[in-house]
Design a protein around this motif. Sequence first.
Motif, short mmCIF file in Angstrom:
data_model
loop_
_atom_site.label_atom_id
_atom_site.label_comp_id
_atom_site.label_asym_id
_atom_site.label_seq_id
_atom_site.Cartn_x
_atom_site.Cartn_y
_atom_site.Cartn_z
N GLN A 60 -3.71 -5.83 -2.41
CA GLN A 60 -3.07 -4.71 -3.08
C GLN A 60 -4.04 -4.01 -4.03
O GLN A 60 -4.11 -2.78 -4.07
CB GLN A 60 -1.84 -5.19 -3.86
CG GLN A 60 -0.67 -5.58 -2.99
CD GLN A 60 0.45 -6.23 -3.78
OE1 GLN A 60 0.22 -6.86 -4.83
NE2 GLN A 60 1.68 -6.09 -3.29
N ASP A 62 -7.29 -3.96 -3.78
CA ASP A 62 -8.25 -3.22 -2.96
C ASP A 62 -7.70 -1.86 -2.57
O ASP A 62 -8.43 -0.86 -2.57
CB ASP A 62 -8.58 -4.02 -1.69
CG ASP A 62 -9.48 -5.22 -1.97
OD1 ASP A 62 -10.09 -5.26 -3.06
OD2 ASP A 62 -9.55 -6.11 -1.10
N GLU A 63 -6.41 -1.79 -2.24
CA GLU A 63 -5.78 -0.53 -1.87
C GLU A 63 -5.71 0.42 -3.07
O GLU A 63 -5.90 1.63 -2.92
CB GLU A 63 -4.38 -0.78 -1.32
CG GLU A 63 -4.38 -1.46 0.04
CD GLU A 63 -2.98 -1.72 0.55
OE1 GLU A 63 -2.00 -1.33 -0.13
OE2 GLU A 63 -2.83 -2.31 1.64
N ALA A 66 -9.13 1.84 -3.68
CA ALA A 66 -9.48 2.81 -2.63
C ALA A 66 -8.61 4.06 -2.67
O ALA A 66 -8.84 4.99 -1.89
CB ALA A 66 -9.37 2.14 -1.27
N GLY A 67 -7.63 4.10 -3.57
CA GLY A 67 -6.75 5.26 -3.65
C GLY A 67 -5.65 5.28 -2.62
O GLY A 67 -4.94 6.29 -2.46
N LYS A 68 -5.46 4.17 -1.90
CA LYS A 68 -4.42 4.10 -0.87
C LYS A 68 -3.08 3.64 -1.42
O LYS A 68 -2.06 3.70 -0.74
CB LYS A 68 -4.86 3.15 0.25
CG LYS A 68 -6.11 3.61 0.99
CD LYS A 68 -6.54 2.58 2.03
CE LYS A 68 -7.81 3.03 2.74
NZ LYS A 68 -8.28 2.01 3.71
N ARG A 69 -3.10 3.12 -2.63
CA ARG A 69 -1.88 2.66 -3.30
C ARG A 69 -1.90 3.21 -4.72
O ARG A 69 -2.89 3.03 -5.43
CB ARG A 69 -1.81 1.13 -3.30
CG ARG A 69 -0.61 0.54 -4.01
CD ARG A 69 -0.71 -0.98 -4.04
NE ARG A 69 -0.51 -1.56 -2.73
CZ ARG A 69 0.63 -2.09 -2.32
NH1 ARG A 69 1.69 -2.11 -3.12
NH2 ARG A 69 0.73 -2.63 -1.12
N ILE A 70 -0.85 3.87 -5.12
CA ILE A 70 -0.80 4.51 -6.43
C ILE A 70 0.10 3.71 -7.36
O ILE A 70 1.24 3.37 -7.01
CB ILE A 70 -0.26 5.96 -6.32
CG1 ILE A 70 -1.09 6.76 -5.31
CG2 ILE A 70 -0.27 6.64 -7.69
CD1 ILE A 70 -2.56 6.86 -5.65
#
Length: 205
Positions: A60, A62-63, A66-70
């Motif tokens: 989570q 890591d996401e 990376a901007g994949k999870r806000i």
Amino acid sequence: AEDLIKVGKEFLKTAANGRFLMYLGTIDAHVSWRSHSPWIEKYDPNPYTGPYVKALTDPQLDEVVAGKRILTERDKVRVLALYESDISYNDQQFGELIAHLEKIGHKDDTMIILTADHGEGMYDHGRIGHGQSLRQELVHVPLVIYYPPLFPGGKKIDEGVEVIDILPTIAEALDRPIPKEAQGESLIGLAQGLGAGYPRPAISS
């Protein structure tokens, strides 16, 4: 940390009769960040029903990096509380080890060193986690040395020191030559006031 402290106590049953080196590297605060009572209730006393009730896992985070999870502002409060909860849990476990050393009569003749390999950004400069910059919240970590014969109690060193100074410090304390390959320098003199008051470079890369 709890499992490691148990192993450490077992090790000390035989090792404390002579010279020993015990390294315990706890990983709890690295990620995943988890809730531990009673600290999570202290750091986040308000109701929370988001996805990070129990933990923020490594995948989570890591996401998030990376901007994949806000993370919402409420999530950020929870995640910081999870991290602080892990820190407090580790502090409590470390205290268990210190209490055990005192119980077996080896607290004051054992050099105890507490440090960390890195800190974590908690949106101090817009980012979370580690490995993305050399800002102070990532590289300015604790370095605490307890050893009454050579380190005066309660003394704070304002000059820059580094974790690479640990090996030369241990070598000098054992009255052994400092290895030629060692990049740091012993902190015993500085702890006793020698060379204090002058800037010392600390390099991060």
